[in-house]
Write an enzyme that holds these catalytic residues in place. Structure first.
Site, mmCIF file in Angstrom:
data_model
loop_
_atom_site.group_PDB
_atom_site.id
_atom_site.type_symbol
_atom_site.label_atom_id
_atom_site.label_comp_id
_atom_site.label_asym_id
_atom_site.label_seq_id
_atom_site.Cartn_x
_atom_site.Cartn_y
_atom_site.Cartn_z
ATOM 1 N N GLU A 1 -54.357 -42.211 34.890
ATOM 2 C CA GLU A 1 -53.348 -41.510 35.682
ATOM 3 C C GLU A 1 -52.100 -42.386 35.689
ATOM 4 O O GLU A 1 -52.109 -43.499 36.229
ATOM 5 C CB GLU A 1 -53.832 -41.221 37.098
ATOM 6 C CG GLU A 1 -54.924 -40.161 37.139
ATOM 7 C CD GLU A 1 -55.234 -39.656 38.536
ATOM 8 O OE1 GLU A 1 -54.790 -40.296 39.508
ATOM 9 O OE2 GLU A 1 -55.918 -38.618 38.649
ATOM 10 N N ARG B 1 -63.664 -38.572 35.804
ATOM 11 C CA ARG B 1 -63.569 -37.165 36.179
ATOM 12 C C ARG B 1 -64.940 -36.532 36.443
ATOM 13 O O ARG B 1 -65.057 -35.662 37.316
ATOM 14 C CB ARG B 1 -62.863 -36.375 35.064
ATOM 15 C CG ARG B 1 -61.456 -36.840 34.753
ATOM 16 C CD ARG B 1 -60.521 -36.635 35.910
ATOM 17 N NE ARG B 1 -59.151 -37.016 35.545
ATOM 18 C CZ ARG B 1 -58.149 -37.093 36.415
ATOM 19 N NH1 ARG B 1 -58.355 -36.833 37.691
ATOM 20 N NH2 ARG B 1 -56.944 -37.452 36.004
ATOM 21 N N LYS C 1 -62.921 -42.959 41.749
ATOM 22 C CA LYS C 1 -61.601 -43.593 41.774
ATOM 23 C C LYS C 1 -61.651 -45.075 42.139
ATOM 24 O O LYS C 1 -60.793 -45.854 41.730
ATOM 25 C CB LYS C 1 -60.714 -42.887 42.810
ATOM 26 C CG LYS C 1 -60.318 -41.480 42.449
ATOM 27 C CD LYS C 1 -59.153 -41.484 41.487
ATOM 28 C CE LYS C 1 -58.507 -40.121 41.415
ATOM 29 N NZ LYS C 1 -57.324 -40.120 40.549
ATOM 30 N N ASP D 1 -53.222 -43.268 47.765
ATOM 31 C CA ASP D 1 -52.798 -42.562 46.565
ATOM 32 C C ASP D 1 -52.393 -41.141 46.929
ATOM 33 O O ASP D 1 -53.103 -40.451 47.669
ATOM 34 C CB ASP D 1 -53.930 -42.532 45.541
ATOM 35 C CG ASP D 1 -53.476 -42.004 44.189
ATOM 36 O OD1 ASP D 1 -52.335 -42.285 43.800
ATOM 37 O OD2 ASP D 1 -54.266 -41.321 43.524
ATOM 38 N N TYR E 1 -50.367 -37.259 45.633
ATOM 39 C CA TYR E 1 -50.561 -36.168 44.666
ATOM 40 C C TYR E 1 -49.238 -35.408 44.625
ATOM 41 O O TYR E 1 -49.147 -34.260 45.024
ATOM 42 C CB TYR E 1 -51.710 -35.300 45.199
ATOM 43 C CG TYR E 1 -52.267 -34.230 44.304
ATOM 44 C CD1 TYR E 1 -52.692 -34.502 43.013
ATOM 45 C CD2 TYR E 1 -52.431 -32.935 44.794
ATOM 46 C CE1 TYR E 1 -53.256 -33.506 42.222
ATOM 47 C CE2 TYR E 1 -52.991 -31.933 44.019
ATOM 48 C CZ TYR E 1 -53.403 -32.217 42.733
ATOM 49 O OH TYR E 1 -53.963 -31.227 41.964
ATOM 50 N N ASP F 1 -54.115 -45.388 37.916
ATOM 51 C CA ASP F 1 -55.225 -45.092 38.825
ATOM 52 C C ASP F 1 -56.355 -44.453 38.012
ATOM 53 O O ASP F 1 -56.501 -43.238 37.970
ATOM 54 C CB ASP F 1 -54.754 -44.165 39.943
ATOM 55 C CG ASP F 1 -55.692 -44.187 41.129
ATOM 56 O OD1 ASP F 1 -56.280 -45.241 41.403
ATOM 57 O OD2 ASP F 1 -55.845 -43.140 41.783
ATOM 58 N N HIS G 1 -48.167 -31.671 37.700
ATOM 59 C CA HIS G 1 -49.555 -32.132 37.625
ATOM 60 C C HIS G 1 -50.461 -31.244 38.480
ATOM 61 O O HIS G 1 -51.533 -30.808 38.035
ATOM 62 C CB HIS G 1 -49.645 -33.586 38.091
ATOM 63 C CG HIS G 1 -51.042 -34.098 38.233
ATOM 64 N ND1 HIS G 1 -51.893 -34.274 37.166
ATOM 65 C CD2 HIS G 1 -51.759 -34.460 39.336
ATOM 66 C CE1 HIS G 1 -53.059 -34.738 37.575
ATOM 67 N NE2 HIS G 1 -53.005 -34.858 38.893
ATOM 68 N N THR H 1 -57.987 -49.922 39.987
ATOM 69 C CA THR H 1 -56.602 -49.449 39.934
ATOM 70 C C THR H 1 -55.782 -50.604 39.381
ATOM 71 O O THR H 1 -55.796 -51.692 39.948
ATOM 72 C CB THR H 1 -56.080 -49.051 41.329
ATOM 73 O OG1 THR H 1 -56.886 -47.998 41.855
ATOM 74 C CG2 THR H 1 -54.634 -48.607 41.261
ATOM 75 N N GLU I 1 -48.881 -43.541 37.052
ATOM 76 C CA GLU I 1 -48.315 -43.459 38.387
ATOM 77 C C GLU I 1 -47.305 -44.589 38.616
ATOM 78 O O GLU I 1 -47.185 -45.530 37.818
ATOM 79 C CB GLU I 1 -49.412 -43.545 39.455
ATOM 80 C CG GLU I 1 -50.507 -42.496 39.276
ATOM 81 C CD GLU I 1 -51.406 -42.360 40.492
ATOM 82 O OE1 GLU I 1 -50.987 -42.763 41.610
ATOM 83 O OE2 GLU I 1 -52.534 -41.859 40.338
ATOM 84 N N GLN J 1 -66.180 -37.826 39.821
ATOM 85 C CA GLN J 1 -65.325 -37.241 40.853
ATOM 86 C C GLN J 1 -65.663 -35.769 41.101
ATOM 87 O O GLN J 1 -65.711 -35.309 42.248
ATOM 88 C CB GLN J 1 -63.861 -37.386 40.451
ATOM 89 C CG GLN J 1 -62.875 -36.847 41.477
ATOM 90 C CD GLN J 1 -61.435 -37.007 41.018
ATOM 91 O OE1 GLN J 1 -61.158 -37.620 39.994
ATOM 92 N NE2 GLN J 1 -60.510 -36.457 41.773
ATOM 93 N N GLU K 1 -55.008 -33.380 31.659
ATOM 94 C CA GLU K 1 -53.984 -32.397 31.327
ATOM 95 C C GLU K 1 -53.676 -32.381 29.829
ATOM 96 O O GLU K 1 -53.526 -31.313 29.225
ATOM 97 C CB GLU K 1 -52.700 -32.697 32.084
ATOM 98 C CG GLU K 1 -52.823 -32.642 33.596
ATOM 99 C CD GLU K 1 -51.620 -33.293 34.247
ATOM 100 O OE1 GLU K 1 -50.617 -32.585 34.452
ATOM 101 O OE2 GLU K 1 -51.679 -34.516 34.509
#
Length: 405
Positions: free
Chosen positions: A191, A229, A245, A117, A119, A225, A124, A249, A193, A232, A354
């Site tokens: 997420e 939080r 994580k 994965d 970034y 994904d 973001h 997925t 993606e 993490q 976000e």
């Protein structure tokens, strides 16, 4: 409606033809299928009926043999499938081999070898930096504009769209707490993606250059994904994401071949820092590596964001080049993801982190406010890309429902 009579403008018309794996109602046999409108063609059965030389590849229980066959075979298979679903001469042989999508079970379309994965969205990364490092003069880390940041994920928990996602448990510790506690995540996130599926392997010790992207990558799909939080935040220093994580997925049941997306290719955003040669996509002979994909994120049927993939700073070709530059080899079925897709506007953010600014500004949904996901929430990603003559290429949706652990 007969399977050949796809309405004009259907994003899953003969210009698209994504690949998946399905079982008809009443059968446990897994078959390679190609989507046309609201039907799926049994590709292996069609290949055998029409004496196609690559029938064996299309008769496998997953896409891996086709993925490994390489670009020349991919082109031959796509050309044949297009002919079978468009030429009246093949209708009598092919029409009985279609199944209605409503009467099949869709499976994970390929056997995942490794999962990485990235970034890659500057928007973001800047949002995350502002949330967690509000006093920093630059929200980006010093390395961000020089390389595609990534981490190695867990291939064994990649699941197909429609699979329930069990709320993960783990250690959590808020900054003011004296000690960690164990329990289910209370800050479960999404997420949005895009995942890229590797077909042709590479030799260990041999990096894949930017120009080798389409020699190795078969296609792409939408990907969620999921992220815990709170788990993490406590675990990721100093080695990065792990239990926050690795629990799930989700990927689409349909893999869109790169060949279907030629009209969606775009140049990436302007580079603000000089790139090292292996990542320099302004060099002669390197084609534009971006894709114009329009993604929609819905929670319980309510669209909450529309992230544009065209804004991604790092392209899939650069990610592949970086992934292999140290000599790491590719395997058939490798999956690598773009990282969260976010645009510059508030309504283009691809995560709840976000969208709610880490829970400070909850979303107003018809069934109540959401800072993070609650049990029973259903998250759905859909997307389309520009096609030829103003048409649209649809990407298979990815959906998951949160259930308690």
């Amino acid at each position: 409606m007969p399977p050949f009579d796809v309405p004009e403008g259907d994003p899953f018309g003969p210009h698209n033809l994504p690949y998946g794996v399905f079982s008809p109602d009443g059968s446990s046999d897994r078959r390679v299928g190609v989507r046309l409108g609201d039907h799926v063609l049994d590709a292996g059965a069609a290949a055998r009926a029409l004496d196609f030389p690559h029938a064996e590849l299309l008769s496998a229980p997953n896409l891996n043999p086709l993925l490994a066959a390489g670009p020349a075979v991919w082109a031959e298979v796509r050309a044949a499938l297009t002919e079978w679903v468009t030429r009246p001469a093949h209708r009598e042989a092919v029409e009985p081999l279609f199944h209605e999508l409503a009467h099949v079970t869709l499976h994970l379309p390929f056997e995942v070898a490794d999962y990485v994965d990235f970034y890659a969205s500057e928007h973001h990364a800047r949002n995350v930096g502002q949330i967690f490092r509000p006093d920093s003069p630059d929200p980006l880390t010093p390395n961000w504009k020089h390389l595609p940041i990534g981490y190695h994920g867990r291939a064994g928990t990649v699941v197909v769209s429609g699979t329930d996602v069990v709320r993960p448990s783990g250690q959590r510790k808020a900054p003011a707490d004296p000690a960690p506690v164990f329990g289910p995540s209370i800050r479960l996130d999404i997420e949005a993606e895009v995942g890229f599926v590797v077909g042709v392997p590479s030799a260990q010790g041999t990096p894949v250059p930017l120009t080798g992207f389409r020699d190795h990558v078969f296609g792409l799909c939408l990907l969620n994904d999921w992220s815990a939080r709170d788990i993490q935040a406590w675990e990721y220093v100093p080695l990065g994401p792990f239990l926050g994580k690795s629990f799930a997925t989700s990927v689409s049941a349909w893999i869109t071949p790169l060949a279907a997306l030629e009209d969606a290719r775009v140049a990436p955003p302007e580079r603000t820092h000089p790139l090292l040669p292996y990542l320099d996509d302004s060099a002669p002979g390197v084609e534009p590596g971006g894709y114009d994909l329009r993604i929609s994120v819905a929670i319980n049927g309510q669209v909450v964001a529309e992230p544009p993939f065209s804004t991604m700073y790092w392209t899939a070709a650069q990610q592949l080049a970086h992934l292999t530059v140290n000599g790491a080899s590719l395997r058939t079925g490798d999956l690598y993801a773009s990282g969260t897709v976010s645009g510059p506007a508030e309504g283009q953010r691809g995560s709840l982190l976000e969208l709610t600014w880490n829970g400070r500004d909850p979303l107003e949904l018809p069934d109540g406010k959401r800072a993070f996901l609650e049990d029973g929430d259903v998250v759905t990603f859909t997307a389309w890309a520009p096609g030829k003559d103003g048409g649209r290429i649809g990407l298979g949706e990815v959906e998951g429902r949160i259930v308690s652990g």
